[in-house]
Design an enzyme around this catalytic site. Structure first.
Site, PDB file in Angstrom:
ATOM      1  N   ARG A  58      -5.647   3.102   7.854  1.00  0.00           N
ATOM      2  CA  ARG A  58      -6.894   2.792   8.571  1.00  0.00           C
ATOM      3  C   ARG A  58      -6.796   3.034  10.067  1.00  0.00           C
ATOM      4  O   ARG A  58      -7.801   3.279  10.724  1.00  0.00           O
ATOM      5  CB  ARG A  58      -7.353   1.380   8.236  1.00  0.00           C
ATOM      6  CG  ARG A  58      -7.825   1.283   6.794  1.00  0.00           C
ATOM      7  CD  ARG A  58      -8.325  -0.106   6.438  1.00  0.00           C
ATOM      8  NE  ARG A  58      -8.607  -0.191   5.029  1.00  0.00           N
ATOM      9  CZ  ARG A  58      -7.749  -0.598   4.112  1.00  0.00           C
ATOM     10  NH1 ARG A  58      -6.535  -0.969   4.464  1.00  0.00           N
ATOM     11  NH2 ARG A  58      -8.076  -0.644   2.845  1.00  0.00           N
ATOM     12  N   GLU A  91       4.931  -8.199   1.565  1.00  0.00           N
ATOM     13  CA  GLU A  91       4.833  -9.420   0.752  1.00  0.00           C
ATOM     14  C   GLU A  91       5.861  -9.402  -0.373  1.00  0.00           C
ATOM     15  O   GLU A  91       6.465 -10.411  -0.696  1.00  0.00           O
ATOM     16  CB  GLU A  91       3.434  -9.567   0.148  1.00  0.00           C
ATOM     17  CG  GLU A  91       2.316  -9.684   1.172  1.00  0.00           C
ATOM     18  CD  GLU A  91       1.872  -8.336   1.736  1.00  0.00           C
ATOM     19  OE1 GLU A  91       2.016  -7.293   1.053  1.00  0.00           O
ATOM     20  OE2 GLU A  91       1.407  -8.323   2.884  1.00  0.00           O
TER      21      GLU A  91
END
Length: 183
Positions: free
Chosen positions: A70, A107
């Site tokens: 992005r 994560e």
């Protein structure tokens, strides 16, 4: 309505995406609305030209680094308007030529980012941009790549900052986020 409230109103929330318990804040409605997209770019440019640039010794930004993927949507536009170069940071194995690598925690495990070895010259002033900062791992890796090449990160820019994760505390330069979220 000010810029921040306007941009916040354009975000879409997607509960339980990409997994249960996470509310995904989607920036794509901003990009689909030309007025909102221009507001976003202009907001970042105003911040960089009125705050970031006056606070650094060189008084200019030489390079805008955008994070995969992005950051690629925002970085080239901001670089062009600042008269700066755009440099992508990509997932390992996606860039041609000689690259520098930095590994970061995700994560679930680790991942690596790369930057072409000749993308930044020693002493250049850099801003790093992405859509969101959560834990700060990917932004930290990008900052490490800039430092490896001798660049100086002046600031990290994000549309959204998840404040409760304190990702900005891991970074080697100030953080500017347009929208701060506490949940």
């Amino acid at each position: 309505m000010g810029d921040v409230e306007y941009l916040r109103s354009k975000l879409a929330s997607h509960p339980d995406f990409p997994q249960k318990g996470i509310v995904f804040l989607d920036i794509f409605p901003i990009l689909r609305d030309p007025v909102a997209f221009e507001t976003l770019i202009t907001h970042f440019l105003h911040h960089v030209t009125s705050h970031t640039i006056p606070s650094i010794p060189s008084k200019k930004i030489d390079v805008v680094v955008g994070l995969d993927a992005r950051g690629f949507l925002l970085g080239p536009i901001i670089a062009l308007r600042l008269g700066a170069a755009f440099v992508p940071v990509r997932k390992k194995g996606k860039l041609p030529g000689t690259c520098e690598t930095a590994t970061y925690e995700k994560e679930y495990g680790t991942d690596s980012f790369e930057m072409q070895s000749d993308a930044i010259k020693p002493g250049q002033s850099v801003i790093i941009i992405d859509d969101l900062i959560a834990t700060g791992g990917s932004a930290k890796a990008a900052g490490e790549l800039v430092a490896k090449l001798g660049g100086k990160t002046a600031e990290y820019l994000f549309i959204i900052e998840l404040m409760f994760l304190k990702g900005g505390s891991k970074l080697d330069a100030p953080v500017y986020s347009i929208i701060q979220s506490d949940d």
